[in-house]
Design an enzyme around this catalytic site. Structure first.
Site, PDB file in Angstrom:
ATOM      1  N   GLU A 139       0.874  -1.174   0.000  1.00  0.00           N
ATOM      2  CA  GLU A 139       0.000   0.000   0.000  1.00  0.00           C
ATOM      3  C   GLU A 139       0.909   1.220   0.000  1.00  0.00           C
ATOM      4  O   GLU A 139       1.524   1.553   1.019  1.00  0.00           O
ATOM      5  CB  GLU A 139      -0.908  -0.006   1.231  1.00  0.00           C
TER       6      GLU A 139
ATOM      7  N   CYS B  89      -2.387   8.721   3.113  1.00  0.00           N
ATOM      8  CA  CYS B  89      -2.105   8.213   1.759  1.00  0.00           C
ATOM      9  C   CYS B  89      -3.115   8.711   0.730  1.00  0.00           C
ATOM     10  O   CYS B  89      -2.771   8.905  -0.432  1.00  0.00           O
ATOM     11  CB  CYS B  89      -2.093   6.689   1.770  1.00  0.00           C
TER      12      CYS B  89
ATOM     13  N   GLU C 288       3.850  12.981  -4.305  1.00  0.00           N
ATOM     14  CA  GLU C 288       2.985  12.903  -3.128  1.00  0.00           C
ATOM     15  C   GLU C 288       3.468  13.923  -2.100  1.00  0.00           C
ATOM     16  O   GLU C 288       4.573  13.793  -1.569  1.00  0.00           O
ATOM     17  CB  GLU C 288       3.019  11.506  -2.522  1.00  0.00           C
TER      18      GLU C 288
END
Length: 475
Positions: free
Chosen positions: A248, A282, A376
């Protein structure tokens, strides 16, 4: 100050080598943490392998009962555990309580799934030569699972690894993030209190860089489940060989806002998605693509709402935004914002530091090639970008190396389903933010966002091996 011990075979083991655990908000030392070495990893894996002999023979109802006892203890200790999350992770206390509530739900789901690990019958006579044969499948546990978890959800993301592993009859060697070991030791204590056999859960703390090879490449390890950065995830997948792997990884989640939605009703939710836990999620809302006809109004309302967020101590009840996890991350995002401004972006709000806090930041005139968009951010930074046509917005969302959760707000069902079909991601959220997640839904990404799926039922499948059996019923 007391040194926190490793948790191996049901007992604490204090090491001479330690590191100081600092509060992200105040910088104060809150604990000294034992640092494991490769010999400790070997011992933990050996113990987990021995405990597996017990776990694989344990009936489903007993595994379920252990998980239900964990649920009960978590409910009793909810406030204590939330304060630990606030202290070691810098998560605002109200948000931390929400994490504990989700953790309770996750273990509840795991307790239920322990009793629902089904096989199926196979119609053998569907093929020539299959006459007078019965075929069926069942699922068996894998063995030792290595779980490597991040700092941002130290209880719930660990629950997504431990819950399905124990539901299926596996054992786990847990390596928590260096910043959040206290929650890992607490959950080990809780599982022991709930009756989990000694050795079924081992907790190894210390440097991931030092310990990862020993954890990942040991032949007795049958699966690695990791939540963290895409770069580390790729290294793990390369080294894991034929072991099962669930990864993940990161995201730069995008949201499309069509002109037919009531902005005043969605703005608070969008602000929450962008800035909850300082954007260190996330599936934090990072990129917002708004139809040009409502772009100005949306941007104005969004900024006004974001200005209402309160910065402060994570233990204060009224705090919305607190510290980022460490100073290096502050420096990184500050440099990314400065770079975006040099490339033509403008500040709508924030962009500054306030002690250990990076203030909620809204960027305008952002292009997809800027780091704040294509990488990110994992920080309280969001960009708002106008678009003309829906397909243009879909293309901009898809113009990313990531694909975890994305979302669209629209009242047009045809547009919603068209977007759901074209968006390249593991999950598409319609009429909510991409940060939406329930703990039983399938969760995972495509592209650099990961490999495999979590969500208890789906994680149980990935933590078991399918076995096929056939019987000839006539000679």
């Amino acid at each position: 100050m007391e040194t926190k011990s490793l948790f191996i075979n049901g007992k604490g083991e204090t090491k001479q080598r330690t590191y100081a655990l600092h509060s992200p908000y105040s910088g104060e030392v809150i604990a000294n943490i034992s640092m494991a070495d490769k010999a400790d990893v070997k011992k933990a894996i050996e113990g987990a392998q021995q405990a597996y002999k017990t776990m694989k023979e344990m009936p489903a109802y007993k595994r379920s009962d252990i998980l239900l006892k964990v649920v009960s203890i978590l409910q009793e200790r909810r406030e204590e555990l939330a304060r630990v999350v606030a202290l070691e992770a810098g998560k605002p206390i109200r948000t931390a309580r929400g994490e504990i509530d989700r953790t309770i739900a996750t273990y509840q789901f795991a307790a239920e799934e322990a009793k629902r690990i089904y096989g199926e019958t196979i119609p053998m006579d569907a093929a020539p030569g299959g006459e007078n044969r019965l075929g069926f499948t069942w699922r068996e546990p894998l063995g030792v699972v290595v779980a490597i978890s991040p700092f941002n959800f130290p209880f719930n993301l660990v629950a997504h690894k431990l819950g399905p592993a124990f539901a299926a009859g596996n054992t786990v060697v847990l390596k928590p993030a260096e910043q959040t070991p206290l929650s890992a030791y607490l959950i080990a204590e809780i599982f022991q209190q709930a009756g989990l056999p000694d050795g079924a859960l081992q907790v190894i703390t210390g440097s991931g860089r030092e310990l990862s090879d020993a954890l990942i490449t040991d032949e007795r390890v049958k699966k690695v489940t990791f939540t963290g950065s895409a770069g580390v995830g790729k290294i793990i997948k390369e080294k894991a060989g034929l072991r099962k792997v669930t990864l993940e990884l990161g995201s730069n989640s995008g949201l499309i806002v069509e002109p037919d939605v009531p902005l005043e009703k969605i703005i608070p939710r969008c602000v929450e998605g962008a800035f909850a836990f300082a954007g260190q999620v996330c599936i934090s809302l990072q990129r917002i693509y708004v139809h040009e006809s409502v772009y100005e109004e949306f941007s104005k309302l969004f900024i006004e709402q974001a200005k209402q967020l309160k910065i402060g101590d994570p233990l204060e009840e009224t705090t919305d935004i607190s510290a980022m996890i460490n100073p290096k991350e502050m420096e990184r995002i500050e440099s990314w914002v400065e770079e975006a401004l040099e490339q033509g972006a403008t500040i709508g709000l924030g962009g500054t530091r306030d002690g250990s806090v990076f203030t909620p930041t809204v960027l305008l005139n952002v292009t997809n090639n800027m780091a704040v968009s294509c990488q990110e951010t994992f920080a309280p930074v969001v960009s708002i970008v106008p678009y003309k046509e829906l397909d243009e917005a879909i293309d901009m969302v898809n113009d990313s190396i990531y694909g975890l959760n994305v979302a669209i707000y629209t009242q047009n069902i045809i547009n919603a389903m068209n977007a759901a079909k074209k968006l390249e991601s593991g999950g598409v959220i319609i009429n909510d933010i991409p940060t939406f997640r329930l703990d039983h839904m399938p969760y995972g990404g495509v592209k650099d966002s990961g490999y495999g799926r979590e969500g208890i039922k789906y994680a149980v499948e990935e933590m078991t091996e399918l076995k096929f059996v056939t019987i000839k019923t006539a000679f």
